[in-house]
Design a protein around this motif. Structure first.
Motif, short mmCIF file in Angstrom:
data_model
loop_
_atom_site.label_atom_id
_atom_site.label_comp_id
_atom_site.label_asym_id
_atom_site.label_seq_id
_atom_site.Cartn_x
_atom_site.Cartn_y
_atom_site.Cartn_z
N SER A 109 -4.41 -1.67 3.01
CA SER A 109 -4.62 -2.99 2.40
C SER A 109 -5.93 -3.56 2.96
CB SER A 109 -3.49 -3.94 2.76
OG SER A 109 -2.27 -3.42 2.27
N LEU A 110 -6.82 -3.97 2.08
CA LEU A 110 -8.11 -4.53 2.52
C LEU A 110 -8.07 -6.04 2.34
CD1 LEU A 110 -10.37 -1.88 0.71
CD2 LEU A 110 -9.48 -1.79 3.05
N HIS A 111 -8.05 -6.75 3.47
CA HIS A 111 -7.91 -8.21 3.41
C HIS A 111 -9.24 -8.92 3.46
CE1 HIS A 111 -3.63 -7.56 3.95
NE2 HIS A 111 -3.89 -6.87 5.05
N ASP A 112 -10.33 -8.18 3.62
CA ASP A 112 -11.62 -8.84 3.86
C ASP A 112 -12.60 -8.68 2.71
OD1 ASP A 112 -11.99 -6.17 4.12
OD2 ASP A 112 -12.80 -6.22 6.15
N GLN A 113 -12.10 -8.32 1.53
CA GLN A 113 -13.00 -8.08 0.39
C GLN A 113 -13.09 -9.29 -0.53
OE1 GLN A 113 -14.42 -4.68 0.03
NE2 GLN A 113 -13.70 -4.78 2.15
N GLN A 120 -7.60 -12.76 -2.25
CA GLN A 120 -6.83 -11.60 -2.70
C GLN A 120 -6.90 -10.45 -1.71
OE1 GLN A 120 -8.13 -10.52 -6.65
NE2 GLN A 120 -7.84 -12.61 -7.43
N THR A 121 -5.89 -9.60 -1.77
CA THR A 121 -5.90 -8.37 -0.97
C THR A 121 -6.13 -7.19 -1.90
OG1 THR A 121 -4.47 -9.25 0.76
CG2 THR A 121 -4.45 -6.86 0.45
N TYR A 122 -7.02 -6.32 -1.51
CA TYR A 122 -7.29 -5.12 -2.31
C TYR A 122 -6.54 -3.94 -1.71
CZ TYR A 122 -11.25 -7.44 -4.64
OH TYR A 122 -12.04 -8.27 -5.38
N ILE A 123 -6.24 -2.98 -2.54
CA ILE A 123 -5.52 -1.79 -2.07
C ILE A 123 -6.40 -0.56 -2.28
CG2 ILE A 123 -3.48 -0.33 -2.40
CD1 ILE A 123 -2.71 -3.06 -1.39
N ASP A 144 0.82 -1.21 0.00
CA ASP A 144 0.00 0.00 0.00
C ASP A 144 0.86 1.27 0.00
OD1 ASP A 144 0.83 0.09 2.64
OD2 ASP A 144 -1.04 -0.73 3.42
#
Ligand code: ADP
Ligand code: MG
Length: 483
Positions: free
Chosen positions: A139-143, A147-150, A93
């Motif tokens: 960093s979004l780990h719960d979407q 995968q991890t979203y930024i 991020d």
């Protein structure tokens, strides 16, 4: 000083806090992108924040002003020349691969902050420095399951990192430090201090030592985001370190995380050294040079801050340091109190604001800015008590009606006929009617059962629906019972 008992005797905690406070500013530290909270991911990202090649940062003057004001609020040295450095590290991020921060020459140097402890005592904590830096993205780990979203909305937002000396000695002091710092930031309008939204985050450095001994090795607990968690994390961490040492182990300097669900800290990574970051002056930015006259202007425009206001409340209104401290914690409460107290009995005003009003607001879950009873209105109620229009007892009912209806005190008193009865004739009549029925009790009273006096007062108050002036009731009753 609060010591912790261990197997081998007493231990002392040593704590230093690093608070990241998000600067109140509509745009970011080096770009014009918005800082609004809660927007759709990646909608507030300029090419600078996304670190596109060739983009150049441009300093936001307002953010510098906010940092300088905060420094002045902490009675700190303001450095007229400071440097922005690159702090290099890789993180998903952090698209630039470095964070622009200040390292060798921060904008604000040594200062101080005074703690108000719950027992009324106070203690000074040294501020080491305040520097400006950019926040990273999120960093979004719960979407997504794999995968991890930024989200780069936060990328580039201005932070003030405010570092304390290792002067703090208990978790209560740490909480008092965060509370006071938040109060100062809010008075100045330089950070909203909203810990739930992450605009204030705290890294807690904790070590333990035998009282008076050399400093122990510290661990740093990252990103603690509430006052309660700050206390829990510190208490847990100090205990953990004591156990390790008493079992013959040694503390490794490391970075730890607080797991608020389990109330424990656990290792995150071993502590990196400054040289790991390869700090160097950012070649895209000139040294930050401040005009001394501009700083002087900011200094002379400083508002009255919590400590000064507290001292004034103690001397001007004769409040206890504790009461004054509670009232000045938030500017809105302090202003509310001063409006209520203006030209009135300050102690009575303080009791009503801190007791009845704060209690009611708590129950309703609203803050003082949205109080259904405005300060002028509560002031009017207090005037009615002071000039004997109503008794303190009836005032409680009037206040409840004010909360319910939003009407002012005078109107409620007239509508409900709550004026205090000060007509001695009317009170005497009520007393006579009661004494006529209570011959037995009168005899008991006269034979020495003094406690019955309260019973007679109660009966008279009941007969007058609580409206009789209590002092008059007392006087008249005493005379009649004596005769
Ligand atoms: P870094 O930049 O590696 O985080 P600093 O020297 O700037 O390290 O210190 C960071 C924080 O740690 C400061 O708030 C400081 O007061 C605190 N600190 C330093 N030594 C200790 C110690 N022995 N115990 C507790 N806190 C400490
Ligand atoms: Mg640190």
């Amino acid at each position: 000083m609060s010591l912790i008992k261990g197997e081998t005797g007493d231990w002392e905690m040593v704590i230093g806090l690093e608070v990241h406070a998000q600067v109140s500013s509509q745009s970011k530290l080096f770009s014009g992108a918005s800082t609004a909270f809660g927007s759709e991911p990646n909608t507030q990202v300029s090419l600078v924040d996304a670190a596109f090649p060739g983009m150049l940062p441009v300093i936001n003057k307002l953010c510098v002003e906010q940092a300088v004001k905060t420094g002045l609020g902490l009675e700190a040295e303001i450095n007229l020349v400071s440097i922005f450095d690159r702090k290099n590290y890789f993180y998903a991020d952090l698209p630039a691969g470095y964070q622009i921060s200040q390292y060798t020459r921060p904008v604000v140097g040594k200062g101080r902050l005074v703690l108000d402890m719950p027992d009324g005592s106070s203690r000074e904590i040294g501020i080491t420095r305040l520097h400006l830096e950019q926040d990273a993205g999120k960093s979004l780990h719960d979407q997504h399951p794999t995968q991890t979203y930024i989200d780069l909305n936060r990328s580039g937002i201005a932070l003030m990192e405010i570092v304390s000396e290792p002067d703090i000695r208990s978790s209560e002091e740490a909480a008092a430090y965060v509370k006071k710092l938040r109060s100062i930031l809010r008075y100045l309008g330089t950070c909203d201090g909203n810990m739930e939204e992450g605009s204030m985050r705290c890294d807690c450095n904790v070590s333990v030592r035998k009282p008076g001994g050399p400093l122990g090795t510290r661990c740093e607990i990252k990103n603690v985001n509430s006052m309660r968690f700050v206390m829990q994390a510190i208490d847990y961490e100090a205990r953990r370190q004591i156990e390790v040492i008493e079992e013959g182990g040694t503390i490794k300097q490391e970075t730890r995380l607080f797991d608020s669900g389990r109330g424990i800290t656990r290792p995150m990574r071993s502590k990196e050294e400054a040289h790991d970051y390869r700090y160097f002056p950012d070649p895209d930015l000139l040294p930050l040079e401040l005009d001394g006259a501009w700083v002087q202007q900011l200094r002379s425009a400083m508002p009255e801050l919590p400590d000064a206001k507290k001292a004034r409340f103690v001397s001007q209104y004769a409040l206890s340091p504790y009461d004054a401290g509670v009232l000045v914690d938030e500017l809105a409460s302090a202003n509310y109190f001063e409006t209520v107290a203006k030209g009135r009995d300050a102690k009575l005003a303080c009791n009503w604001v801190m007791g009845d009003l704060f209690g009611a607001l708590n129950k309703l879950g609203v803050d003082i800015a949205n109080s259904p009873v405005k300060a002028e209105s509560l002031g009017e109620l207090i005037s009615l008590i002071s000039d004997n229009t109503i008794s303190g007892r009836i005032a409680k009912d009037v206040f409840a009606a004010m909360l319910d209806t939003g009407k002012n005190a005078g109107a409620i008193v007239e509508e409900q006929g709550l004026r205090q009865v000060t007509d001695t004739g009317a009170i005497e009549q009520a007393i006579d009617a009661i004494l006529a029925k209570e011959g037995e009790k009168i005899a008991e009273y006269r034979s020495g059962k003094d406690k019955l006096f309260g019973f007679f007062v109660g009966q008279v108050m009941k007969a007058t629906q609580g409206k009789a002036n209590p002092a008059l009731v007392n006087d008249l009753l005493k005379k009649k019972l004596a005769g």
